[in-house]
Scaffold this motif. Sequence first.
Motif, PDB file in Angstrom:
ATOM      1  N   PHE A 292      -2.037 -13.042   3.576  1.00 41.20           N
ATOM      2  CA  PHE A 292      -1.812 -11.825   2.793  1.00 41.20           C
ATOM      3  C   PHE A 292      -1.439 -10.722   3.776  1.00 41.20           C
ATOM      4  O   PHE A 292      -2.202 -10.420   4.699  1.00 41.20           O
ATOM      5  CB  PHE A 292      -3.057 -11.430   2.006  1.00 41.20           C
ATOM      6  CG  PHE A 292      -3.222 -12.180   0.718  1.00 41.20           C
ATOM      7  CD1 PHE A 292      -2.978 -11.567  -0.505  1.00 41.20           C
ATOM      8  CD2 PHE A 292      -3.622 -13.516   0.722  1.00 41.20           C
ATOM      9  CE1 PHE A 292      -3.128 -12.261  -1.699  1.00 41.20           C
ATOM     10  CE2 PHE A 292      -3.772 -14.217  -0.459  1.00 41.20           C
ATOM     11  CZ  PHE A 292      -3.526 -13.593  -1.676  1.00 41.20           C
ATOM     12  N   VAL A 293      -0.267 -10.126   3.581  1.00 44.54           N
ATOM     13  CA  VAL A 293       0.278  -9.148   4.519  1.00 44.54           C
ATOM     14  C   VAL A 293       0.236  -7.755   3.900  1.00 44.54           C
ATOM     15  O   VAL A 293       0.831  -7.525   2.836  1.00 44.54           O
ATOM     16  CB  VAL A 293       1.726  -9.503   4.907  1.00 44.54           C
ATOM     17  CG1 VAL A 293       2.281  -8.481   5.892  1.00 44.54           C
ATOM     18  CG2 VAL A 293       1.793 -10.910   5.477  1.00 44.54           C
ATOM     19  N   ALA A 294      -0.477  -6.833   4.540  1.00 44.31           N
ATOM     20  CA  ALA A 294      -0.514  -5.439   4.073  1.00 44.31           C
ATOM     21  C   ALA A 294       0.768  -4.738   4.516  1.00 44.31           C
ATOM     22  O   ALA A 294       1.136  -4.784   5.694  1.00 44.31           O
ATOM     23  CB  ALA A 294      -1.732  -4.724   4.644  1.00 44.31           C
ATOM     24  N   ASP A 295       1.457  -4.098   3.576  1.00 45.16           N
ATOM     25  CA  ASP A 295       2.749  -3.465   3.844  1.00 45.16           C
ATOM     26  C   ASP A 295       2.721  -2.025   3.331  1.00 45.16           C
ATOM     27  O   ASP A 295       2.706  -1.789   2.118  1.00 45.16           O
ATOM     28  CB  ASP A 295       3.857  -4.260   3.147  1.00 45.16           C
ATOM     29  CG  ASP A 295       5.244  -3.698   3.412  1.00 45.16           C
ATOM     30  OD1 ASP A 295       5.396  -2.878   4.342  1.00 45.16           O
ATOM     31  OD2 ASP A 295       6.189  -4.081   2.682  1.00 45.16           O
ATOM     32  N   ASN A 296       2.702  -1.053   4.258  1.00 41.72           N
ATOM     33  CA  ASN A 296       2.689   0.355   3.869  1.00 41.72           C
ATOM     34  C   ASN A 296       4.081   0.812   3.438  1.00 41.72           C
ATOM     35  O   ASN A 296       5.022   0.745   4.225  1.00 41.72           O
ATOM     36  CB  ASN A 296       2.211   1.230   5.031  1.00 41.72           C
ATOM     37  CG  ASN A 296       0.787   0.928   5.432  1.00 41.72           C
ATOM     38  OD1 ASN A 296       0.550   0.082   6.291  1.00 41.72           O
ATOM     39  ND2 ASN A 296      -0.161   1.604   4.817  1.00 41.72           N
ATOM     40  N   LYS A 297       4.196   1.233   2.184  1.00 40.60           N
ATOM     41  CA  LYS A 297       5.462   1.792   1.667  1.00 40.60           C
ATOM     42  C   LYS A 297       5.141   3.170   1.091  1.00 40.60           C
ATOM     43  O   LYS A 297       4.967   3.326  -0.121  1.00 40.60           O
ATOM     44  CB  LYS A 297       6.067   0.880   0.605  1.00 40.60           C
ATOM     45  CG  LYS A 297       6.662  -0.415   1.136  1.00 40.60           C
ATOM     46  CD  LYS A 297       7.397  -1.162   0.042  1.00 40.60           C
ATOM     47  CE  LYS A 297       7.958  -2.488   0.552  1.00 40.60           C
ATOM     48  NZ  LYS A 297       8.971  -2.294   1.599  1.00 40.60           N
ATOM     49  N   ALA A 298       5.017   4.141   1.977  1.00 41.45           N
ATOM     50  CA  ALA A 298       4.602   5.485   1.553  1.00 41.45           C
ATOM     51  C   ALA A 298       5.800   6.308   1.094  1.00 41.45           C
ATOM     52  O   ALA A 298       6.950   6.004   1.424  1.00 41.45           O
ATOM     53  CB  ALA A 298       3.897   6.192   2.712  1.00 41.45           C
ATOM     54  N   GLY A 299       5.499   7.367   0.339  1.00 39.22           N
ATOM     55  CA  GLY A 299       6.533   8.320  -0.030  1.00 39.22           C
ATOM     56  C   GLY A 299       6.596   8.588  -1.517  1.00 39.22           C
ATOM     57  O   GLY A 299       6.191   7.746  -2.339  1.00 39.22           O
ATOM     58  N   ALA A 300       7.073   9.791  -1.868  1.00 36.16           N
ATOM     59  CA  ALA A 300       7.284  10.206  -3.251  1.00 36.16           C
ATOM     60  C   ALA A 300       6.010  10.056  -4.073  1.00 36.16           C
ATOM     61  O   ALA A 300       6.048   9.604  -5.219  1.00 36.16           O
ATOM     62  CB  ALA A 300       8.429   9.417  -3.886  1.00 36.16           C
ATOM     63  N   ALA A 301       4.886  10.454  -3.484  1.00 32.88           N
ATOM     64  CA  ALA A 301       3.593  10.425  -4.185  1.00 32.88           C
ATOM     65  C   ALA A 301       3.300   9.037  -4.759  1.00 32.88           C
ATOM     66  O   ALA A 301       2.913   8.903  -5.921  1.00 32.88           O
ATOM     67  CB  ALA A 301       3.559  11.489  -5.276  1.00 32.88           C
TER      68      ALA A 301
ATOM     69  N   ILE B 272       0.883  -1.169   0.000  1.00 29.51           N
ATOM     70  CA  ILE B 272       0.000   0.000   0.000  1.00 29.51           C
ATOM     71  C   ILE B 272       0.923   1.222   0.000  1.00 29.51           C
ATOM     72  O   ILE B 272       1.588   1.478   1.002  1.00 29.51           O
ATOM     73  CB  ILE B 272      -0.913   0.008   1.239  1.00 29.51           C
ATOM     74  CG1 ILE B 272      -1.690  -1.304   1.340  1.00 29.51           C
ATOM     75  CG2 ILE B 272      -1.866   1.201   1.206  1.00 29.51           C
ATOM     76  CD1 ILE B 272      -2.407  -1.487   2.666  1.00 29.51           C
ATOM     77  N   PRO B 273       0.973   1.988  -1.087  1.00 32.53           N
ATOM     78  CA  PRO B 273       1.968   3.072  -1.179  1.00 32.53           C
ATOM     79  C   PRO B 273       1.540   4.363  -0.485  1.00 32.53           C
ATOM     80  O   PRO B 273       1.806   5.463  -0.966  1.00 32.53           O
ATOM     81  CB  PRO B 273       2.101   3.268  -2.691  1.00 32.53           C
ATOM     82  CG  PRO B 273       0.761   2.931  -3.224  1.00 32.53           C
ATOM     83  CD  PRO B 273       0.232   1.824  -2.345  1.00 32.53           C
ATOM     84  N   TYR B 274       0.873   4.220   0.645  1.00 35.83           N
ATOM     85  CA  TYR B 274       0.376   5.351   1.423  1.00 35.83           C
ATOM     86  C   TYR B 274       0.646   5.093   2.902  1.00 35.83           C
ATOM     87  O   TYR B 274       0.839   3.949   3.312  1.00 35.83           O
ATOM     88  CB  TYR B 274      -1.137   5.526   1.221  1.00 35.83           C
ATOM     89  CG  TYR B 274      -1.550   5.658  -0.210  1.00 35.83           C
ATOM     90  CD1 TYR B 274      -1.560   6.899  -0.839  1.00 35.83           C
ATOM     91  CD2 TYR B 274      -1.936   4.540  -0.941  1.00 35.83           C
ATOM     92  CE1 TYR B 274      -1.945   7.015  -2.181  1.00 35.83           C
ATOM     93  CE2 TYR B 274      -2.318   4.653  -2.270  1.00 35.83           C
ATOM     94  CZ  TYR B 274      -2.327   5.885  -2.876  1.00 35.83           C
ATOM     95  OH  TYR B 274      -2.697   5.996  -4.188  1.00 35.83           O
ATOM     96  N   PRO B 275       0.622   6.135   3.738  1.00 40.62           N
ATOM     97  CA  PRO B 275       0.827   5.936   5.177  1.00 40.62           C
ATOM     98  C   PRO B 275      -0.318   5.136   5.798  1.00 40.62           C
ATOM     99  O   PRO B 275      -1.433   5.071   5.249  1.00 40.62           O
ATOM    100  CB  PRO B 275       0.849   7.368   5.739  1.00 40.62           C
ATOM    101  CG  PRO B 275       1.074   8.256   4.566  1.00 40.62           C
ATOM    102  CD  PRO B 275       0.487   7.562   3.392  1.00 40.62           C
TER     103      PRO B 275
END
Length: 328
Positions: free
Chosen positions: A68-77, A41-44
């Motif tokens: 299924f593991v949710a993984d937040n990878k936020a940053g750089a829009a 998930i590319p958001y906080p």
Amino acid sequence: MIKRIHLKALTALALAAVLPLPLALAADAGDWPNRAVTLVIPYPAGGTSDVVGRLLAKRLQEELGQSFVADNKAGAATAIGAMAVARAPKDGYTLLLSAGTTFTVIPHLNDSLQYKLTDFEPVAPVCAVPFAFVVKKDFPAKTLSEFVAYGKANPGKINNATNGQGSMVHLLGEVIANGTDVKMTQIHYRGAAPATVDMLAGVVDSNVEALTSALPNVNAGKYRALAVLSDKRQQTMPDVPTFKELGYPSIVGETWYAVFAPAGTPKPVVDTLNAALNKITTSTSFQDAMQKIGNESKSGTPAELRELTAQQSRQWGDLIKRLNIKSE
């Protein structure tokens, strides 16, 4: 018998060795997933995307019998999360849940992006995020027609909040300004929260807000919704008309969330995942969960998602170019 089994095993190994990699992967895709799958998930954490992603991970685990593991990878829009998935192994064990803007808006604002749509395999849409056009509670116009009349009589005096220059909310604000022929001054904030704070305080006049954010404040009378940007009225705001109803058919817009895999992921894996996602998103329980947060569940094929993404990329790209919109 032993010799025959041994010969078959050797033949299978030799065939796998000479098969092109995608075919070799496809031959082994029948048991997917046989270990944990990461949903990036590319958001906080904590936002709407996080709520959708974690619910989806839970339902996929129930449907496919694997973690299924949710993984937040936020940053750089969203670029950090998107690039992580684009560069992941093409085996279906790393997936991306992202808003359409990752592919439809951001590439038109950033020439140095290290990913593109062709780096991904579209899998399935998940939900749409409808928007409402709201005004502060003491704004002199109580209907859209009154708003348009006021705006034309006072060009440039309406301060419209956005979530940031080049954001979807900014683009939708420009769509409204162009569609109604009202000149508004776009006030750019660093995110939705500070824009909402100033809307509540009456510092700005109007805003385009996701129903998730707008609904509680509209229901509490803290500001008013003049119209929604959807094709049809929203169940959570049944008394608020659409722009189309009010004579502005060009003012339609929403964002959406969908699942993508790295390009080259075996078709059997994509097909299995698409079937599971469509089963989930057409279920009453998922539809109800989305409605509670102001979203609409969606389903579809990989081809339909690819066409939707390409069509909206052309639409937003043309607007960004025509208005010479730059990122911050």
